[in-house]
Scaffold this motif. Structure first.
Motif, PDB file in Angstrom:
ATOM      1  N   THR A 151       0.854  -1.184   0.000  1.00 20.56           N
ATOM      2  CA  THR A 151       0.000   0.000   0.000  1.00 20.56           C
ATOM      3  C   THR A 151       0.889   1.233   0.000  1.00 20.56           C
ATOM      4  O   THR A 151       1.971   1.217   0.588  1.00 20.56           O
ATOM      5  N   THR A 152       0.433   2.298  -0.625  1.00 19.56           N
ATOM      6  CA  THR A 152       1.240   3.519  -0.617  1.00 19.56           C
ATOM      7  C   THR A 152       0.963   4.349   0.627  1.00 19.56           C
ATOM      8  O   THR A 152      -0.171   4.416   1.109  1.00 19.56           O
ATOM      9  N   ARG A 153       1.994   4.983   1.099  1.00 19.04           N
ATOM     10  CA  ARG A 153       1.874   5.847   2.274  1.00 19.04           C
ATOM     11  C   ARG A 153       0.922   7.004   1.987  1.00 19.04           C
ATOM     12  O   ARG A 153       0.109   7.372   2.845  1.00 19.04           O
ATOM     13  N   GLU A 154       0.993   7.542   0.776  1.00 16.92           N
ATOM     14  CA  GLU A 154       0.176   8.710   0.439  1.00 16.92           C
ATOM     15  C   GLU A 154      -1.310   8.369   0.440  1.00 16.92           C
ATOM     16  O   GLU A 154      -2.143   9.186   0.858  1.00 16.92           O
ATOM     17  N   ASP A 207       3.315  -2.457   8.623  1.00 19.39           N
ATOM     18  CA  ASP A 207       2.344  -2.039   9.635  1.00 19.39           C
ATOM     19  C   ASP A 207       1.257  -3.115   9.669  1.00 19.39           C
ATOM     20  O   ASP A 207       0.673  -3.439   8.627  1.00 19.39           O
ATOM     21  N   GLU A 208       1.005  -3.684  10.842  1.00 23.53           N
ATOM     22  CA  GLU A 208       0.069  -4.815  10.931  1.00 23.53           C
ATOM     23  C   GLU A 208      -1.337  -4.468  10.468  1.00 23.53           C
ATOM     24  O   GLU A 208      -2.134  -5.355  10.169  1.00 23.53           O
ATOM     25  N   MET A 235      10.226  -4.222  10.038  1.00 26.22           N
ATOM     26  CA  MET A 235      10.153  -5.230   8.976  1.00 26.22           C
ATOM     27  C   MET A 235      10.378  -6.602   9.611  1.00 26.22           C
ATOM     28  O   MET A 235      11.521  -7.012   9.849  1.00 26.22           O
ATOM     29  N   PRO A 236       9.314  -7.343   9.906  1.00 29.60           N
ATOM     30  CA  PRO A 236       9.444  -8.632  10.607  1.00 29.60           C
ATOM     31  C   PRO A 236       9.834  -9.779   9.682  1.00 29.60           C
ATOM     32  O   PRO A 236       9.057 -10.694   9.402  1.00 29.60           O
TER      33      PRO A 236
END
Length: 811
Positions: free
Chosen positions: A374-377, A398-399, A488-489
């Protein structure tokens, strides 16, 4: 049919044998499948309208037509509505709708358009969450470029946002029970993650991977970019219909064939494969000795529910992970349950065997993960999320969303990955250490690395970065990104297995590799009217799909080319890879299918002639698994076949599988013999009375036999290799229901004894099972009847055992 009407479960209605010996099986089955439903079809049920939906794979349909068993024009003419996608053909017959060719009974209509075959998957989409209502009561907002500062459309493509209250309401139609309560709780706690969702409205179909937001973050219940609206399918009854199911957005990254063949010279090398393969047994034994199940087993993607697929409903076998988590949360060691260990090891064996049958491998990758993007924006500008001080030039997990990418890099690398979107695209994220022996300017100019990334010139100074490979992918289809190390898991983390890579060993970008390739253009024989679908349109659509060559032959040809000549493309191709995939999977065009089939065959011939002419050996494993049957008939006499590195990798894979099978036969019981919880029970209860031992033997024999019969019945119903995804889903559901009833019966029997204290009976049962002397065995009996799960949240013997062991601890 009478048996089906009475049972409402899948009934084999008959079978016949084709000339090639293949057996075709017909089934009658109901629409309902417990927690999972077909909302569009249920509109008919809710209205009291009787219907039948015939489903058959397009390959089987073509075979039936060729032997004269089916008359396709007649099937179309007698259907209320029919269609086909790349996998299946569907024939809907609705009582009272014998004149018009329409989906009106479902409150829907479809246009004769290029991608209608794909959009019509809404009719048979199986989901958990669903809701509907009047259009005037739907709160939605479609955003345009003006609303988003005229930023590139790709920033927002494929992601939609829904309010929490709207998501909760979509759970109300689920059957009352644990699954419904769990879904609502996850939504309210912001733990639901992403949802594959569809909103059908009178203007079209809104499709995407949904983010569930707090109500005050959004201006409407559903917010989306205009690019998410697809106009081929829409409602015609002034209503809307919403469907969704959970989409786990992090998985174990596997050694898939496509990624490996396209990157075998620099990233996914023979040496690295050997390290990951050889460490499987070591990792498993090490983790188990520490009382844990490896994360790469827990997060393996065995519940895949894709665009046109059905979910895994086999809770009876996959639910062991929840059992393990509850047992461990209670403070018990997993070594004390042979069944939990057997299921963990067994899941690895089953996956490895299944991969071999499909000419693949199943090996978890070190220092890697698989996740949605997914894009941050999009999250910030539409969803209103704030990521604080996380640098804007890194990727991070991000979970709530999966992996978040900077939108500028998402856009820059779209061509590298042969397109990106955010409606479910997944990628591998592989940790490496990077250096470069020469100026990496070419890699900057083609966006393989960020333009401002400084790459050191010695391996000792190599920097931590992440290679991103989209699935599916092609040669040169990768990018390299900075990442946030704290977010980053990576799974199977192992510092000694992080590859140190010279950027100069990496292949050029995809566009560079394609620069000198002669690429054709896919023709079309389809003249779409853009009007409502007719029987003629449907007939053409289905006829075309029976001739769909599928993407497999093309993908295999490109993989074979990369395996033999290194990451590159054939010098002549029928079209760009993404165009080929889109044509075969989303449309129904006979001319296009014929052109692609011929073009791919020519690619294969070119490959063999070039390998023979240049004297380049072809690996036997590549030849056996990536060459089509037609190629076998035209193999040049001077083509050299050898046991190359891929054959050696395959031999090593088979050898490791054999070792794991040998270990599983005894190791789960051997671990239990020395387990702390098991020994605690043995010490606290030195012996049990003869009548108690007799009861335990009778109880174990009765219920263990019942579980084995349930296993055998499922195997019998699914042994047909060509069983459809619909029939398999029902068989899985039926097995789960059967096993759940057995679990309920066991629990009820123990809790109903007049003497009371069911927890003590559970401890006594476990005490008998683990005793080699009482059971007259080397290690004791299987403890499956104690640790067998039913539906998620169902009480089991294990719950009673946990309470009983706690009582022992208290004296």
């Amino acid at each position: 049919m009478d048996e089906f009407k009475e049972s409402k479960k899948p009934i084999q209605s008959g079978f016949f044998r084709l000339k090639n010996g293949k057996v075709i099986t017909d089934y009658f089955m109901p629409v309902e499948t417990g927690d999972w439903v077909y909302p569009a079809l249920n509109r008919l049920t809710a209205a009291g309208i009787k219907f039948r939906l015939g489903v058959i794979s397009v390959k089987e349909l073509g075979s039936n037509i060729s032997i004269g068993r089916y008359d396709l024009p007649k099937l179309v003419d007698t259907s209320t509505f029919c269609w086909a996608n790349a996998s299946y053909a569907f024939f809907l017959m609705v009582d009272g709708e014998d004149k018009d060719f329409t989906l009106s009974a479902l409150g829907m209509e479809a246009l004769d358009s290029k991608k209608t075959p794909k959009r019509l998957q809404e009719v048979t989409r199986i989901v958990q969450m669903n809701a509907s209502g009047r259009m005037e009561r739907l709160s939605y907002k479609m955003l345009t470029a003006d609303d988003l500062n005229h930023l590139p459309e790709l920033f927002f493509d494929g992601v939609i946002f829904i309010r929490k209250t709207f998501a909760v309401k979509a759970c109300f139609n689920m059957p009352d029970g644990y699954e419904k309560r769990k879904m609502i709780a996850l939504i309210n706690k912001n733990k639901i993650g992403r949802l594959i969702s569809r909103l059908t409205i009178e203007f079209g179909l809104v499709k995407g991977l949904a983010v569930v937001c707090d109500d005050d973050q959004l201006e409407a219940d559903v917010v989306f970019h205009e690019s998410a609206l697809k106009k081929e399918v829409f409602t015609n009854d002034c209503k809307w219909m919403f469907t969704a199911f959970r989409h786990p957005h992090i998985h174990t990254a596997m050694w898939d064939m496509q990624s490996m063949f396209h990157n075998h010279t620099w990233l996914l090398t023979e040496e690295r494969f050997g390290q990951d393969l050889n460490s499987i047994i070591v990792d498993m034994n090490q983790q188990v000795s520490e009382g844990k199940i490896p994360d790469w087993i827990l997060y393996q993607e065995e519940h895949g529910h894709h665009e046109d697929g059905t979910p895994s409903m086999e809770y009876a076998t996959t639910g062991w992970k929840k059992t393990y988590q509850r047992w461990q949360a209670a403070g018990m060691d997993i070594q004390s349950s042979s069944n939990i260990l057997f299921m963990a090891y067994g899941s690895v064996i089953n996956q490895m065997k299944a991969a071999l049958r499909k000419k693949r491998w199943w090996v978890p990758m070190s220092n890697a993960m698989m996740a949605t993007v997914t894009t941050r924006e999009a999250l910030e500008l539409i969803g209103g999320y704030d990521f604080g001080n996380i640098p804007r030039n890194v990727i991070f997990y991000d979970e709530r969303f999966g992996v978040v990418l900077p939108a500028d890099r998402f856009t820059e690398t779209a061509d590298l990955h042969d397109t990106w979107d955010q409606d479910g695209d997944q990628a591998k994220f592989i940790r490496i250490k990077l250096w470069s022996s020469a100026d990496p300017e070419e890699f900057r100019n083609t966006f393989v690395i960020p333009s401002d990334l400084e790459v050191p010139n010695t391996p000792e100074e190599a920097i931590d970065v992440c290679v991103v490979i989209r699935s599916p992918n092609g040669p040169g289809g990768y990018s390299i990104e900075r990442y946030d190390a704290e977010r980053m898991p990576f799974m199977r983390a192992a510092e000694d297995r992080i590859p140190v890579i010279n950027l100069m060993d990496a292949p050029p970008a995809m566009a560079t590799l394609l620069k000198d390739v002669k690429v054709g253009e896919i023709p079309s024989s389809a003249n779409h009217s853009g009007k409502l679908m007719s029987k003629d349109n449907a007939l053409s659509m289905i006829q075309a799909q029976t001739c769909n060559p599928g993407v497999g032959q093309y993908a295999n040809a490109v993989m074979a080319w990369s395996a033999i000549f290194g990451p590159s493309y054939p010098t002549v191709m029928p079209a760009i890879g993404n165009d080929i995939v889109d044509s075969l999977q989303q449309t129904a065009d006979l001319a296009a299918f014929s052109y692609i089939g011929d073009g791919v065959y020519s690619m294969e011939q070119l490959l063999m002639k070039k390998a023979a002419k240049d004297g380049i050996p072809v690996d036997k494993f590549v030849f056996q698994t990536r060459f089509s049957a037609l190629m076998y008939e035209t193999v040049p006499a001077d083509l050299i076949l050898e046991d190359g590195k891929f054959s050696k990798m395959n031999d090593a894979y088979r050898g490791t599988l054999g070792k794991i099978q040998d270990i599983v036969r005894v190791s789960s019981f051997e671990f239990r013999m020395n387990a702390s919880t098991r020994n605690k029970v043995m010490e606290a209860i030195p012996d049990i009375k003869p009548n108690t031992a007799a009861w335990a033997l009778q109880f174990w024999s009765k219920y263990n036999a019942m579980l084995e019969r349930a296993d055998a019945a499922y195997k019998q119903k699914t042994k047909t290799r060509n069983i459809s995804r619909f029939a398999k889903a029902f068989a899985e559901r039926e097995r789960t229901e059967t096993v759940s009833k057995i679990v309920e019966e066991m629990y009820s029997e123990i809790t109903s004894y007049e003497s009371g204290h069911p927890d003590k009976w559970a401890v006594a049962l476990y005490r008998w099972i683990i005793d080699p002397v009482l059971t007259r065995t080397k290690y004791g009996r299987s403890d499956r009847i104690i640790f067998q799960n039913g539906y998620e949240g169902q009480d089991t013997i294990m719950d009673l055992l946990i309470e009983g062991i706690r009582q022992l601890d208290q004296g």
